[in-house]
Enzyme design. Structure first.
Site, mmCIF file in Angstrom:
data_model
loop_
_atom_site.group_PDB
_atom_site.id
_atom_site.type_symbol
_atom_site.label_atom_id
_atom_site.label_comp_id
_atom_site.label_asym_id
_atom_site.label_seq_id
_atom_site.Cartn_x
_atom_site.Cartn_y
_atom_site.Cartn_z
ATOM 1 N N ASN A 143 0.842 -1.196 0.000
ATOM 2 C CA ASN A 143 0.000 0.000 0.000
ATOM 3 C C ASN A 143 0.876 1.244 0.000
ATOM 4 O O ASN A 143 1.498 1.585 1.002
ATOM 5 C CB ASN A 143 -0.912 -0.034 1.240
ATOM 6 C CG ASN A 143 -1.917 1.102 1.260
ATOM 7 O OD1 ASN A 143 -1.585 2.241 0.938
ATOM 8 N ND2 ASN A 143 -3.128 0.789 1.675
ATOM 9 N N HIS A 164 0.145 4.324 -0.020
ATOM 10 C CA HIS A 164 -0.327 5.357 0.911
ATOM 11 C C HIS A 164 0.299 5.131 2.294
ATOM 12 O O HIS A 164 0.832 6.052 2.912
ATOM 13 C CB HIS A 164 -1.854 5.308 0.994
ATOM 14 C CG HIS A 164 -2.448 6.244 1.991
ATOM 15 N ND1 HIS A 164 -2.616 7.587 1.741
ATOM 16 C CD2 HIS A 164 -2.901 6.038 3.249
ATOM 17 C CE1 HIS A 164 -3.152 8.164 2.796
ATOM 18 N NE2 HIS A 164 -3.334 7.243 3.729
ATOM 19 N N ASP A 216 -0.452 -3.235 10.923
ATOM 20 C CA ASP A 216 -1.757 -3.883 10.912
ATOM 21 C C ASP A 216 -2.719 -2.931 11.591
ATOM 22 O O ASP A 216 -2.420 -2.403 12.672
ATOM 23 C CB ASP A 216 -1.734 -5.236 11.642
ATOM 24 C CG ASP A 216 -2.961 -6.064 11.278
ATOM 25 O OD1 ASP A 216 -3.197 -6.268 10.079
ATOM 26 O OD2 ASP A 216 -3.703 -6.490 12.192
ATOM 27 N N HIS A 252 -4.652 7.235 13.769
ATOM 28 C CA HIS A 252 -4.091 6.092 14.479
ATOM 29 C C HIS A 252 -2.702 5.748 13.955
ATOM 30 O O HIS A 252 -1.785 5.501 14.736
ATOM 31 C CB HIS A 252 -5.020 4.881 14.362
ATOM 32 C CG HIS A 252 -5.473 4.580 12.964
ATOM 33 N ND1 HIS A 252 -6.043 5.521 12.128
ATOM 34 C CD2 HIS A 252 -5.439 3.426 12.222
ATOM 35 C CE1 HIS A 252 -6.337 4.973 10.973
ATOM 36 N NE2 HIS A 252 -5.970 3.710 10.994
#
Length: 200
Positions: A10, A12, A71, A182
């Site tokens: 990913n 991003h 994660d 987060h």
């Protein structure tokens, strides 16, 4: 500049991670660009910590270089913490962001707004070839809305309103989101660990 292999593909996520690691002379390389075999790491842990470590350790064993993994997911209080570690496949293995969002909305549609509380969680793990492991957890509290809003972000972002705000993560400017998200919080925690490690 030393390099870190990202367990994620990913881009991003990788961009967010490299914004921190670059301060310590570490460049993040996507696993496919690093020539890591396209092996699927089973994410069958019961916690974000377990899955993050499994991904980082599994890729590190394939390339024998410093590896980093993230994660993350959404915990909804009125659903006893679901979707949690199953956030990406909440609507099934063949699910996608829209299917996941639709399932979430259907499950909480009769719950009043004040009880639709939850949090995004991110756990970032960095594993070194000698076995040294750094683990950093970040969270952001908020409420879940029933109408998707905003073109930005991905996943459950259009349904999540962080505490103290009246817009969803999907409506946030990406840079502003990174300051309170987060993953942003987890990366700041990782930064402190890297600073401490550099001082040893």
């Amino acid at each position: 500049m030393s390099r870190i292999i990202a367990a994620s593909k990913n881009k991003h996520k990788i961009k967010e991670i490299e914004a921190i690691t670059s301060q310590f002379g570490m460049e993040v390389i996507p696993r496919d660009e690093a020539g890591v075999p396209d092996v699927e790491i089973q994410e069958d842990g019961e916690t974000f910590e377990e899955n993050s470590y499994k991904k980082a350790y599994g890729i590190m064993k394939l390339c024998n270089e410093i590896t980093i993994a993230d994660d993350s997911g959404l915990e909804v209080d009125c659903l006893n913490g679901a979707p949690g570690v199953y956030s990406a496949r909440f609507a099934g293995e063949d699910g996608n962001d829209q299917a996941n969002n639709d399932k979430l909305k259907a499950l909480i549609k009769d719950v009043p707004y004040e009880k639709r509380t939850g949090r995004f969680v991110s756990v970032i793990t960095m594993v070194y070839p000698d076995g040294e492991t750094l683990t950093a957890r970040g969270e952001v509290e908020g409420h879940i809305v029933l109408e998707e809003k905003g073109p930005n972000g991905f996943g459950y972002d259009p349904l999540f309103v962080p505490l103290g705000y009246d817009i969803t993560f999907g409506e946030f400017d990406p840079e502003e989101k990174n300051k309170i998200s987060h993953r942003g919080n987890a990366l700041q925690a990782l930064k402190k660990q890297l600073q401490a490690r550099a001082m040893k």
